[in-house]
Design an enzyme around this catalytic site. Structure first.
Site, PDB file in Angstrom:
ATOM      1  N   HIS A   1     -27.601   4.338  -0.363  1.00  0.00           N
ATOM      2  CA  HIS A   1     -25.859   4.164   0.031  1.00  0.00           C
ATOM      3  C   HIS A   1     -25.160   3.158  -1.262  1.00  0.00           C
ATOM      4  O   HIS A   1     -24.219   3.143  -1.660  1.00  0.00           O
ATOM      5  CB  HIS A   1     -25.829   3.735   1.262  1.00  0.00           C
ATOM      6  CG  HIS A   1     -24.564   4.498   1.792  1.00  0.00           C
ATOM      7  ND1 HIS A   1     -24.461   5.820   1.902  1.00  0.00           N
ATOM      8  CD2 HIS A   1     -23.208   3.976   2.189  1.00  0.00           C
ATOM      9  CE1 HIS A   1     -23.294   6.008   2.456  1.00  0.00           C
ATOM     10  NE2 HIS A   1     -22.248   5.079   2.325  1.00  0.00           N
TER      11      HIS A   1
ATOM     12  N   ARG B   1     -24.203  11.567  -0.368  1.00  0.00           N
ATOM     13  CA  ARG B   1     -25.033  10.678   0.900  1.00  0.00           C
ATOM     14  C   ARG B   1     -26.509  11.205   0.539  1.00  0.00           C
ATOM     15  O   ARG B   1     -26.807  12.408   0.109  1.00  0.00           O
ATOM     16  CB  ARG B   1     -24.481  11.011   2.158  1.00  0.00           C
ATOM     17  CG  ARG B   1     -23.087  10.611   2.226  1.00  0.00           C
ATOM     18  CD  ARG B   1     -22.658  10.981   3.726  1.00  0.00           C
ATOM     19  NE  ARG B   1     -21.166  10.725   3.844  1.00  0.00           N
ATOM     20  CZ  ARG B   1     -20.279  11.335   3.646  1.00  0.00           C
ATOM     21  NH1 ARG B   1     -20.415  12.628   3.262  1.00  0.00           N
ATOM     22  NH2 ARG B   1     -18.914  11.325   3.798  1.00  0.00           N
TER      23      ARG B   1
ATOM     24  N   TYR C   1     -13.409   0.868  -2.147  1.00  0.00           N
ATOM     25  CA  TYR C   1     -13.662   0.615  -3.476  1.00  0.00           C
ATOM     26  C   TYR C   1     -12.940  -0.025  -4.317  1.00  0.00           C
ATOM     27  O   TYR C   1     -13.316  -0.568  -5.419  1.00  0.00           O
ATOM     28  CB  TYR C   1     -14.348   1.977  -3.940  1.00  0.00           C
ATOM     29  CG  TYR C   1     -15.261   2.530  -3.182  1.00  0.00           C
ATOM     30  CD1 TYR C   1     -16.796   2.175  -2.960  1.00  0.00           C
ATOM     31  CD2 TYR C   1     -15.277   3.527  -2.224  1.00  0.00           C
ATOM     32  CE1 TYR C   1     -17.696   2.350  -2.359  1.00  0.00           C
ATOM     33  CE2 TYR C   1     -16.216   4.126  -1.414  1.00  0.00           C
ATOM     34  CZ  TYR C   1     -17.351   3.491  -1.451  1.00  0.00           C
ATOM     35  OH  TYR C   1     -18.520   4.113  -0.784  1.00  0.00           O
TER      36      TYR C   1
ATOM     37  N   HIS D   1     -14.871  12.037   1.899  1.00  0.00           N
ATOM     38  CA  HIS D   1     -14.170  11.053   2.727  1.00  0.00           C
ATOM     39  C   HIS D   1     -13.059  11.808   3.514  1.00  0.00           C
ATOM     40  O   HIS D   1     -12.153  12.527   2.691  1.00  0.00           O
ATOM     41  CB  HIS D   1     -13.489   9.755   2.114  1.00  0.00           C
ATOM     42  CG  HIS D   1     -14.699   8.627   1.752  1.00  0.00           C
ATOM     43  ND1 HIS D   1     -14.411   7.941   0.776  1.00  0.00           N
ATOM     44  CD2 HIS D   1     -15.937   8.706   2.204  1.00  0.00           C
ATOM     45  CE1 HIS D   1     -15.617   7.043   0.717  1.00  0.00           C
ATOM     46  NE2 HIS D   1     -16.545   7.401   1.634  1.00  0.00           N
TER      47      HIS D   1
ATOM     48  N   ARG E   1     -24.465   5.251  -4.011  1.00  0.00           N
ATOM     49  CA  ARG E   1     -22.938   5.963  -3.722  1.00  0.00           C
ATOM     50  C   ARG E   1     -21.903   4.927  -3.929  1.00  0.00           C
ATOM     51  O   ARG E   1     -20.513   5.195  -4.231  1.00  0.00           O
ATOM     52  CB  ARG E   1     -22.855   6.434  -2.301  1.00  0.00           C
ATOM     53  CG  ARG E   1     -21.734   6.952  -1.862  1.00  0.00           C
ATOM     54  CD  ARG E   1     -22.199   7.704  -0.563  1.00  0.00           C
ATOM     55  NE  ARG E   1     -21.030   7.959   0.250  1.00  0.00           N
ATOM     56  CZ  ARG E   1     -20.234   9.155   0.167  1.00  0.00           C
ATOM     57  NH1 ARG E   1     -20.563  10.117  -0.689  1.00  0.00           N
ATOM     58  NH2 ARG E   1     -19.180   9.394   1.067  1.00  0.00           N
TER      59      ARG E   1
ATOM     60  N   LYS F   1     -20.327  15.582   6.112  1.00  0.00           N
ATOM     61  CA  LYS F   1     -20.334  15.507   7.563  1.00  0.00           C
ATOM     62  C   LYS F   1     -19.161  16.585   8.073  1.00  0.00           C
ATOM     63  O   LYS F   1     -18.338  16.913   7.542  1.00  0.00           O
ATOM     64  CB  LYS F   1     -19.501  14.038   7.775  1.00  0.00           C
ATOM     65  CG  LYS F   1     -20.772  12.837   7.462  1.00  0.00           C
ATOM     66  CD  LYS F   1     -19.866  11.485   7.746  1.00  0.00           C
ATOM     67  CE  LYS F   1     -21.005  10.533   7.630  1.00  0.00           C
ATOM     68  NZ  LYS F   1     -20.473   8.892   7.802  1.00  0.00           N
TER      69      LYS F   1
END
Length: 311
Positions: free
Chosen positions: A257, A162, A292, A283, A260, A186
């Site tokens: 993004h 990211r 995806y 994730h 990504r 995150k």
């Protein structure tokens, strides 16, 4: 990894905004990247409020908030970006009301555009390769900005990280021998991500030929710098990538993004295991990564309909 850094937030509500940033960092334990994003959003809103002659937080009302969202839309920001910035200000004003800085929360009736749930735009290899080649050609001149642009583009695409993770990187997060980078994602979760040979060359060129020309007293160990020697921030990184992607015809892919999304899609198109891609992207849920696979199937369907005589 470095700690939270950034310039002081601008008036008219610097004290309250700095208090909110401290609350996010100390009490809510938000990640460095999340806090930086909140700081940037609040700085942008404060600048808008100042331009409208607002001198104190208590002068912010619903009409000001609506005008601010309207200005973001006029500047062409995506629905997702506007929704995120609106959420930042909502959270800030709710906190300010709880803390007694405001008697009433002016954001209670504020409506922001909903995020679009369409499939992400991705670049095809035929679109991406000329772009990567052009950044390499520009970097050969030795201009620090061109060297940085190439390294940013190659690392974002080569690792799928990211933009917030990218700007938070320090030099010692890179393992040059193993071609991996240590990333704080995150929820303050750390992961190690590989990158390829082209990204390794681009990073080496930036470190040896570009970064040293911009080093200043505020540089610290930040991997990516701006011309004034300070750590590259998310807005600067987005501007770099958006400028580069604007030169690519036939795609709606814009911003970091998109790289990504592109990296994940190309990995799955090439046969990578879904769980490996999940780990690479950081994730928490496999369902997020499965998006995806839908992108890949959608691209396959379009190719089939265009090429197959019985489609």
């Amino acid at each position: 990894m470095s700690g939270l850094s950034g310039d002081s937030l601008p008036p008219p509500f610097t004290r309250e905004a700095e208090g909110f940033i401290g609350y996010l960092s100390r009490e809510r334990n938000r990640s460095i990247h999340t806090v930086r994003a909140y700081r940037g959003d609040l700085a942008e809103f404060a600048s808008f409020a100042a331009e409208r002659g607002i001198a104190d937080l208590t002068e912010v009302d619903l009409s000001c908030l609506r005008a601010w969202l309207g200005s973001l839309d006029q500047h062409g920001l995506s629905r997702a970006t506007i929704a995120r910035r609106a959420a930042t200000v909502r959270n800030f004003l709710a906190w300010a009301t709880r803390e007694g800085y405001l008697q009433d929360n002016p954001a209670l009736r504020l409506k922001a555009p909903r995020r679009q749930n369409g499939l992400p735009d991705v670049l095809s290899e035929s679109q991406l390769q000329p772009l990567l080649a052009s950044t390499l050609e520009a970097a050969l001149e030795g201009d620090p900005a061109a060297l940085r642009s190439r390294a940013v583009l190659e690392l974002l695409y080569g690792s799928g990280i990211r933009v917030g993770e990218l700007v938070g990187l320090d030099i010692d997060d890179l393992d040059h021998d193993r071609r991996t980078v240590r990333v704080l994602g995150k929820g303050n979760k750390e992961r190690t991500v590989p990158y390829g040979v082209p990204a390794a060359h681009a990073l080496n060129d930036w470190l040896t030929r570009g970064r040293r020309l911009w080093i200043g007293p505020d540089s610290g160990t930040a991997l990516f710098l701006g011309p004034r020697g300070r750590r590259l921030d998310q807005r600067q990184a987005r501007s770099i990538v958006e400028r580069l992607l604007a030169s690519v015809d036939g795609t709606g892919a814009r911003g970091p993004h998109a790289l990504r999304h592109t990296a994940a899609t190309h990995l799955l198109d090439g046969g990578a295991d879904l769980r490996a891609v999940q780990e690479l992207l950081g994730h928490q849920s496999l369902a997020t990564t499965q998006l995806y696979t839908h992108v890949s199937v959608d691209r396959l369907r379009r190719s089939y309909e265009q090429a197959h005589p019985r489609a």
